[in-house]
Design an enzyme around this catalytic site. Structure first.
Site, PDB file in Angstrom:
ATOM      1  N   SER A 100       0.614  -1.370   0.051  1.00  0.00           N
ATOM      2  CA  SER A 100       0.063   0.137   0.055  1.00  0.00           C
ATOM      3  C   SER A 100       0.983   1.228   0.066  1.00  0.00           C
ATOM      4  CB  SER A 100      -0.756   0.057   1.387  1.00  0.00           C
ATOM      5  OG  SER A 100      -1.291   1.350   1.475  1.00  0.00           O
TER       6      SER A 100
ATOM      7  N   HIS B  59      -1.188  -1.679  -3.665  1.00  0.00           N
ATOM      8  CA  HIS B  59      -2.768  -1.243  -3.188  1.00  0.00           C
ATOM      9  C   HIS B  59      -2.764   0.158  -3.133  1.00  0.00           C
ATOM     10  CE1 HIS B  59      -5.669  -2.266  -0.218  1.00  0.00           C
ATOM     11  NE2 HIS B  59      -5.514  -1.483   0.592  1.00  0.00           N
TER      12      HIS B  59
ATOM     13  N   ASP C 152      -5.031   2.872  -1.996  1.00  0.00           N
ATOM     14  CA  ASP C 152      -5.863   3.532  -0.928  1.00  0.00           C
ATOM     15  C   ASP C 152      -6.834   4.735  -1.482  1.00  0.00           C
ATOM     16  OD1 ASP C 152      -5.944   1.557   1.206  1.00  0.00           O
ATOM     17  OD2 ASP C 152      -3.916   2.188   1.456  1.00  0.00           O
TER      18      ASP C 152
ATOM     19  N   MET D  69      -9.506   7.454  -1.008  1.00  0.00           N
ATOM     20  CA  MET D  69     -10.387   7.615   0.207  1.00  0.00           C
ATOM     21  C   MET D  69     -10.955   9.246  -0.310  1.00  0.00           C
ATOM     22  SD  MET D  69      -8.051   7.031   3.349  1.00  0.00           S
ATOM     23  CE  MET D  69      -7.182   5.596   3.447  1.00  0.00           C
TER      24      MET D  69
ATOM     25  N   HIS E 237      -8.572   0.051  -3.711  1.00  0.00           N
ATOM     26  CA  HIS E 237      -9.258  -0.154  -2.565  1.00  0.00           C
ATOM     27  C   HIS E 237     -10.097   1.130  -2.339  1.00  0.00           C
ATOM     28  CE1 HIS E 237      -9.432  -0.641   2.218  1.00  0.00           C
ATOM     29  NE2 HIS E 237     -10.458  -0.937   1.760  1.00  0.00           N
TER      30      HIS E 237
ATOM     31  N   MET F 232     -12.358   3.492  -0.358  1.00  0.00           N
ATOM     32  CA  MET F 232     -12.854   3.910   0.397  1.00  0.00           C
ATOM     33  C   MET F 232     -13.880   5.314   0.586  1.00  0.00           C
ATOM     34  SD  MET F 232      -9.797   2.661   2.963  1.00  0.00           S
ATOM     35  CE  MET F 232      -8.707   2.900   1.598  1.00  0.00           C
TER      36      MET F 232
ATOM     37  N   MET G 115     -10.792  -5.851   6.804  1.00  0.00           N
ATOM     38  CA  MET G 115      -9.976  -4.918   7.265  1.00  0.00           C
ATOM     39  C   MET G 115      -9.673  -5.028   8.762  1.00  0.00           C
ATOM     40  SD  MET G 115      -9.662  -2.457   5.190  1.00  0.00           S
ATOM     41  CE  MET G 115      -8.893  -1.395   6.124  1.00  0.00           C
TER      42      MET G 115
ATOM     43  N   ASP H 163      -6.020  -6.241   5.622  1.00  0.00           N
ATOM     44  CA  ASP H 163      -5.466  -4.922   5.493  1.00  0.00           C
ATOM     45  C   ASP H 163      -5.432  -4.176   6.820  1.00  0.00           C
ATOM     46  OD1 ASP H 163      -4.721  -2.451   4.616  1.00  0.00           O
ATOM     47  OD2 ASP H 163      -6.477  -2.157   3.433  1.00  0.00           O
TER      48      ASP H 163
HETATM   49  C1  DX5 Z   1      -6.286   1.884   5.727  1.00  0.00           C
HETATM   50  C2  DX5 Z   1      -5.770   1.498   4.323  1.00  0.00           C
HETATM   51  C3  DX5 Z   1      -4.697   0.454   4.720  1.00  0.00           C
HETATM   52  C4  DX5 Z   1      -3.459   1.224   5.074  1.00  0.00           C
HETATM   53  C5  DX5 Z   1      -2.690   0.215   5.790  1.00  0.00           C
HETATM   54  O1  DX5 Z   1      -7.563   2.475   5.574  1.00  0.00           O
HETATM   55  O2  DX5 Z   1      -6.983   0.856   3.913  1.00  0.00           O
HETATM   56  O3  DX5 Z   1      -4.371  -0.292   3.058  1.00  0.00           O
HETATM   57  O4  DX5 Z   1      -2.779   1.938   4.106  1.00  0.00           O
HETATM   58  O5  DX5 Z   1      -1.671   0.591   6.424  1.00  0.00           O
HETATM   59  P1  DX5 Z   1      -0.731  -0.150   7.511  1.00  0.00           P
HETATM   60  O6  DX5 Z   1       0.130  -1.142   6.683  1.00  0.00           O
HETATM   61  O7  DX5 Z   1       0.373   1.021   7.882  1.00  0.00           O
HETATM   62  O8  DX5 Z   1      -1.557  -0.446   8.670  1.00  0.00           O
HETATM   63 ZN    ZN Z   2      -6.437  -0.322   2.065  1.00  0.00          ZN
END
Ligand code: DX5
Ligand code: ZN
Length: 221
Positions: free
Chosen positions: A7, A32, A34, A36, A65, A67, A135, A173
């Protein structure tokens, strides 16, 4: 053996090309992304231009991913650069319809569940997905602590998959680090996502040590 997915939320954004290149040279096959929107989660991150740029430069699988409140928005674009597009069960859309759209647009449809959402909520969707992302932190930020109980959904999903002869991949994740990855790998995920444990410090060393912890557990069962 579980695959590591990197990620880039914790990568150095001003040196993204360097960091992604290093991760790929160290054996990473999945990036990955992310995504948001500042509504579904209280954070704003990266989106379409990042996906296009990574796809143009690197030969790597991108998993987006989502969100976001509205994963329908620009779905064509996300599907064009992603091998896998994961939406949240908790998002306010009709998930089955969006999952079908993703498949029609040529990406693998994935569903993700927050730590407090039980597997039973998504059971009716499991025939229609190619990926379930569990998650183990509340979505929004990297660098949080893993929520142990949430990880126990992995054996449950494995069992469900076997019993029903399905073929979705299982991912995990949030909060994965060197101290817990062998235990997590033993629960049987196919993909382990990590941001801070890969991108803080020496990327190659981090990836090698995370992968050797996964292997160790596999050999020692
Ligand atoms: C959180 C993300 C994860 C995050 C994981 O909302 O979906 O993918 O980047 O980060 P670490 O591995 O640092 O917990
Ligand atoms: Zn993620």
């Amino acid at each position: 053996m579980a695959e590591l997915s990197a990620s880039i939320l914790a990568a150095d954004l001003l040196n993204l090309e360097r960091d992604i290149g290093e991760a790929i040279r160290s054996g990473i096959k999945w990036i990955h992304l992310d995504v948001m929107d500042g509504h579904f989660v209280p954070n704003l991150t990266m989106g379409i231009p990042f996906g296009y740029a990574i796809n143009k430069k690197f030969d790597v699988n991108i998993e987006s991913h989502m969100m976001v409140d509205n994963p329908d928005m620009y779905l064509d674009k996300y599907c064009s650069f992603s091998k896998l597009v994961t939406i949240h069960y908790e998002s306010p859309v009709q998930t089955i319809r969006v999952l079908k759209e993703i498949e029609k647009k040529g990406a693998m449809p994935g569903i993700s569940i927050n730590p407090k959402t039980p597997v039973s909520s998504i059971e009716p969707l499991l025939q229609s997905v190619k990926y379930v992302l569990v998650m183990t932190v509340e979505p929004g930020f990297s660098g949080q602590e893993l929520i142990e109980e949430a990880a126990l959904k992995i054996p449950h999903l494995n069992e469900y998959r076997k019993r029903n002869n399905l073929d979705f991949l299982i991912g995990i994740d949030g909060g994965i680090k060197k101290e817990n990855i062998s235990r997590i790998a033993a629960l049987g995920p196919d993909i382990i996502v990590s941001a801070s444990a890969i991108f803080s410090g020496n990327i190659e060393e981090n990836i090698n040590s995370l992968r050797s912890c996964i292997k160790e557990r596999k050999n020692g069962q």
